[in-house]
Design a protein around this motif. Sequence first.
Motif, PDB file in Angstrom:
ATOM      1  N   TRP A 167       0.869  -1.184   0.000  1.00 20.46           N
ATOM      2  CA  TRP A 167       0.000   0.000   0.000  1.00 20.46           C
ATOM      3  C   TRP A 167       0.901   1.227   0.000  1.00 20.46           C
ATOM      4  O   TRP A 167       1.512   1.565   0.997  1.00 20.46           O
ATOM      5  N   ILE A 168       1.002   1.897  -1.138  1.00 12.52           N
ATOM      6  CA  ILE A 168       1.954   2.996  -1.336  1.00 12.52           C
ATOM      7  C   ILE A 168       1.267   4.324  -1.043  1.00 12.52           C
ATOM      8  O   ILE A 168       0.294   4.684  -1.707  1.00 12.52           O
ATOM      9  N   HIS A 169       1.800   5.072  -0.095  1.00 15.14           N
ATOM     10  CA  HIS A 169       1.161   6.326   0.319  1.00 15.14           C
ATOM     11  C   HIS A 169       1.839   7.570  -0.252  1.00 15.14           C
ATOM     12  O   HIS A 169       1.222   8.644  -0.233  1.00 15.14           O
ATOM     13  N   ASN A 170       3.060   7.474  -0.696  1.00 12.53           N
ATOM     14  CA  ASN A 170       3.708   8.618  -1.340  1.00 12.53           C
ATOM     15  C   ASN A 170       3.434   8.594  -2.832  1.00 12.53           C
ATOM     16  O   ASN A 170       3.212   7.538  -3.425  1.00 12.53           O
ATOM     17  N   SER A 171       3.498   9.756  -3.444  1.00 16.43           N
ATOM     18  CA  SER A 171       3.363   9.803  -4.900  1.00 16.43           C
ATOM     19  C   SER A 171       4.590   9.193  -5.555  1.00 16.43           C
ATOM     20  O   SER A 171       5.673   9.113  -4.949  1.00 16.43           O
ATOM     21  N   TYR A 172       4.436   8.760  -6.797  1.00 12.50           N
ATOM     22  CA  TYR A 172       5.550   8.180  -7.551  1.00 12.50           C
ATOM     23  C   TYR A 172       6.696   9.186  -7.659  1.00 12.50           C
ATOM     24  O   TYR A 172       7.861   8.837  -7.473  1.00 12.50           O
ATOM     25  N   GLN A 173       6.359  10.438  -7.935  1.00 12.65           N
ATOM     26  CA  GLN A 173       7.381  11.470  -8.077  1.00 12.65           C
ATOM     27  C   GLN A 173       8.110  11.710  -6.770  1.00 12.65           C
ATOM     28  O   GLN A 173       9.336  11.878  -6.741  1.00 12.65           O
ATOM     29  N   ALA A 174       7.374  11.723  -5.657  1.00 11.78           N
ATOM     30  CA  ALA A 174       8.011  11.943  -4.360  1.00 11.78           C
ATOM     31  C   ALA A 174       8.979  10.821  -4.010  1.00 11.78           C
ATOM     32  O   ALA A 174      10.035  11.054  -3.417  1.00 11.78           O
ATOM     33  N   LEU A 175       8.659   9.594  -4.409  1.00  5.16           N
ATOM     34  CA  LEU A 175       9.533   8.460  -4.120  1.00  5.16           C
ATOM     35  C   LEU A 175      10.730   8.397  -5.041  1.00  5.16           C
ATOM     36  O   LEU A 175      11.859   8.156  -4.601  1.00  5.16           O
ATOM     37  N   PHE A 176      10.506   8.619  -6.341  1.00  2.00           N
ATOM     38  CA  PHE A 176      11.540   8.305  -7.321  1.00  2.00           C
ATOM     39  C   PHE A 176      12.005   9.494  -8.160  1.00  2.00           C
ATOM     40  O   PHE A 176      12.794   9.332  -9.080  1.00  2.00           O
ATOM     41  N   GLY A 177      11.528  10.688  -7.850  1.00  2.00           N
ATOM     42  CA  GLY A 177      11.935  11.863  -8.601  1.00  2.00           C
ATOM     43  C   GLY A 177      13.391  12.232  -8.354  1.00  2.00           C
ATOM     44  O   GLY A 177      14.018  11.768  -7.387  1.00  2.00           O
ATOM     45  N   ASP A 178      13.947  13.061  -9.222  1.00  2.00           N
ATOM     46  CA  ASP A 178      15.354  13.456  -9.107  1.00  2.00           C
ATOM     47  C   ASP A 178      15.657  14.162  -7.790  1.00  2.00           C
ATOM     48  O   ASP A 178      16.783  14.088  -7.288  1.00  2.00           O
ATOM     49  N   ASP A 179      14.669  14.872  -7.243  1.00  2.00           N
ATOM     50  CA  ASP A 179      14.887  15.601  -5.991  1.00  2.00           C
ATOM     51  C   ASP A 179      14.207  14.913  -4.814  1.00  2.00           C
ATOM     52  O   ASP A 179      13.887  15.535  -3.812  1.00  2.00           O
ATOM     53  N   SER A 180      14.002  13.592  -4.925  1.00  2.00           N
ATOM     54  CA  SER A 180      13.307  12.842  -3.880  1.00  2.00           C
ATOM     55  C   SER A 180      14.059  12.897  -2.550  1.00  2.00           C
ATOM     56  O   SER A 180      15.280  12.740  -2.506  1.00  2.00           O
ATOM     57  N   ARG A 181      13.294  13.098  -1.473  1.00  2.00           N
ATOM     58  CA  ARG A 181      13.857  13.040  -0.128  1.00  2.00           C
ATOM     59  C   ARG A 181      13.694  11.646   0.476  1.00  2.00           C
ATOM     60  O   ARG A 181      14.037  11.415   1.638  1.00  2.00           O
ATOM     61  N   TYR A 182      13.149  10.713  -0.299  1.00  2.00           N
ATOM     62  CA  TYR A 182      12.848   9.379   0.215  1.00  2.00           C
ATOM     63  C   TYR A 182      13.754   8.315  -0.400  1.00  2.00           C
ATOM     64  O   TYR A 182      14.556   7.694   0.288  1.00  2.00           O
ATOM     65  N   GLU A 212      -0.706  -7.773  -4.942  1.00  2.00           N
ATOM     66  CA  GLU A 212      -1.334  -6.510  -5.322  1.00  2.00           C
ATOM     67  C   GLU A 212      -0.460  -5.353  -4.841  1.00  2.00           C
ATOM     68  O   GLU A 212       0.173  -5.440  -3.779  1.00  2.00           O
ATOM     69  N   THR A 213      -0.436  -4.286  -5.614  1.00  2.00           N
ATOM     70  CA  THR A 213       0.163  -3.035  -5.174  1.00  2.00           C
ATOM     71  C   THR A 213      -0.894  -1.948  -5.302  1.00  2.00           C
ATOM     72  O   THR A 213      -1.407  -1.703  -6.401  1.00  2.00           O
ATOM     73  N   VAL A 214      -1.229  -1.327  -4.174  1.00  2.00           N
ATOM     74  CA  VAL A 214      -2.288  -0.316  -4.145  1.00  2.00           C
ATOM     75  C   VAL A 214      -1.658   1.068  -4.133  1.00  2.00           C
ATOM     76  O   VAL A 214      -0.771   1.356  -3.315  1.00  2.00           O
ATOM     77  N   VAL A 215      -2.091   1.929  -5.056  1.00  2.00           N
ATOM     78  CA  VAL A 215      -1.655   3.320  -5.085  1.00  2.00           C
ATOM     79  C   VAL A 215      -2.884   4.211  -4.917  1.00  2.00           C
ATOM     80  O   VAL A 215      -4.020   3.744  -4.983  1.00  2.00           O
ATOM     81  N   LEU A 216      -2.641   5.512  -4.725  1.00  2.00           N
ATOM     82  CA  LEU A 216      -3.715   6.392  -4.282  1.00  2.00           C
ATOM     83  C   LEU A 216      -4.352   7.229  -5.383  1.00  2.00           C
ATOM     84  O   LEU A 216      -5.302   7.962  -5.111  1.00  2.00           O
ATOM     85  N   CYS A 217      -3.828   7.144  -6.608  1.00  2.00           N
ATOM     86  CA  CYS A 217      -4.463   7.917  -7.683  1.00  2.00           C
ATOM     87  C   CYS A 217      -4.106   7.306  -9.031  1.00  2.00           C
ATOM     88  O   CYS A 217      -3.115   6.580  -9.173  1.00  2.00           O
ATOM     89  N   GLN A 218      -4.907   7.635 -10.036  1.00  2.00           N
ATOM     90  CA  GLN A 218      -4.706   7.105 -11.391  1.00  2.00           C
ATOM     91  C   GLN A 218      -3.396   7.602 -11.995  1.00  2.00           C
ATOM     92  O   GLN A 218      -2.739   6.876 -12.747  1.00  2.00           O
ATOM     93  N   HIS A 219      -3.007   8.820 -11.673  1.00  2.00           N
ATOM     94  CA  HIS A 219      -1.759   9.376 -12.219  1.00  2.00           C
ATOM     95  C   HIS A 219      -0.570   8.519 -11.816  1.00  2.00           C
ATOM     96  O   HIS A 219       0.307   8.216 -12.632  1.00  2.00           O
ATOM     97  N   ASP A 220      -0.529   8.094 -10.542  1.00  2.00           N
ATOM     98  CA  ASP A 220       0.571   7.243 -10.093  1.00  2.00           C
ATOM     99  C   ASP A 220       0.472   5.847 -10.685  1.00  2.00           C
ATOM    100  O   ASP A 220       1.494   5.223 -11.012  1.00  2.00           O
TER     101      ASP A 220
END
Length: 379
Positions: free
Chosen positions: A141-156, A174-182
């Motif tokens: 169950w993934i709570h961060n956005s894809y960009q927040a996790l894997f972006g160039d400036d990610s703090r995670y 199953e992998t659950v994400v929080l929006c269609q964009h992710d």
Amino acid sequence: MKHICFLVDSIFTVGGVQRVTRVIAEELAKDFDVTIVTLDQPPLIRKDDVLTIRHFAYPDTPQWKLPLCKAYSYLYRKFLPKNKFTSDLYAHSSFPAEKRNALAKELQQGHYDAIIGVHAPLAVRLAACRKQLNGTKLIGWIHNSYQALFGDDSRYLGPELRKHYEWQLDKLDETVVLCQHDAKAYHIPTKVIYNPLTLIPGEPSKGTSKKFLAVGRFSPLHKGFDLLIKAFALFAKNNKEWTLDIVGEGEEEETYRSLIKQNHLEDRITIHPFTNDVQRYYSEAQVYILSSRWEGMPLVLVEAMAHGLPIVSSDLSVSKEIMGGFGLYFKNGDIEDLARCMQQATTMDWNQKSKEAMAIACRFDIRAIATQWRNMINE
């Protein structure tokens, strides 16, 4: 009755993820036997009205092994080719056998039909226990956005771990994400389930207070409260009536207070500590502002709309997905554009916007969201 487990870093601290996890767990407990395994307390077993809460602590890794694990982890992140074989080795170096086997043993003794790893790191650790938990449905169950996790400036995590996480998550059922964009950003199958409204709304806003409101943890950069304070300073040059309430706590509080003082806004911006009665602030506000640089799913938007508040939001894909054309959007990180939207919000047709807000909030009822979880677990 099926037995299900939520594996979490923490369930007792104050935060949106903790709140959502507990609310969904309690709703699912109407049909399942639900346990929460948490890492944030010494080992013991606790039973509350509807949930069993178990506290698990990892054993120490032997000192002789630590340099080897750290060396391989460094090589993988910086130099080694990224493929499934090296990813599996990294999964073991970053989560050594002593810890991996202890977690698997803790989860095996529950005889769970389904286990849900909450947050990306724990979901990946759950994937590392796949062989020991064969026959159990494993869900990330993934709570961060894809960009927040894997972006160039990610703090995670950062971009060097994107493929690793996807290869490991693909081992789950199953992998659950929080929006269609992710969901579209991942290169593995995902399922979208929105987070539900987790609080009982207070009195609807009357829309007469001339107060902006923002709520969230004071962590570096994330919620963009630094942007909000600077934007309010621009807005306040031409507006002498509206004020801003910020509700939250965290390591950046002194930075925010310094910004308020530098801009001579002590009588216009007030910082309030977290409270169990946050509904009062929603009820007293007139417009809610989400200044976040990134979000998995900003539950505060749903909370604010449930109190009838119009929204000013950074132009995050998830915000647009939740609200569509309802919100006033500013370019993410653009202080002047945020100040412009704040000014625009003071002249909107508030009553019409308030009705639209409440209609949108109804879509995030816990019963509808829990049904999606229930169906996925039973599949």
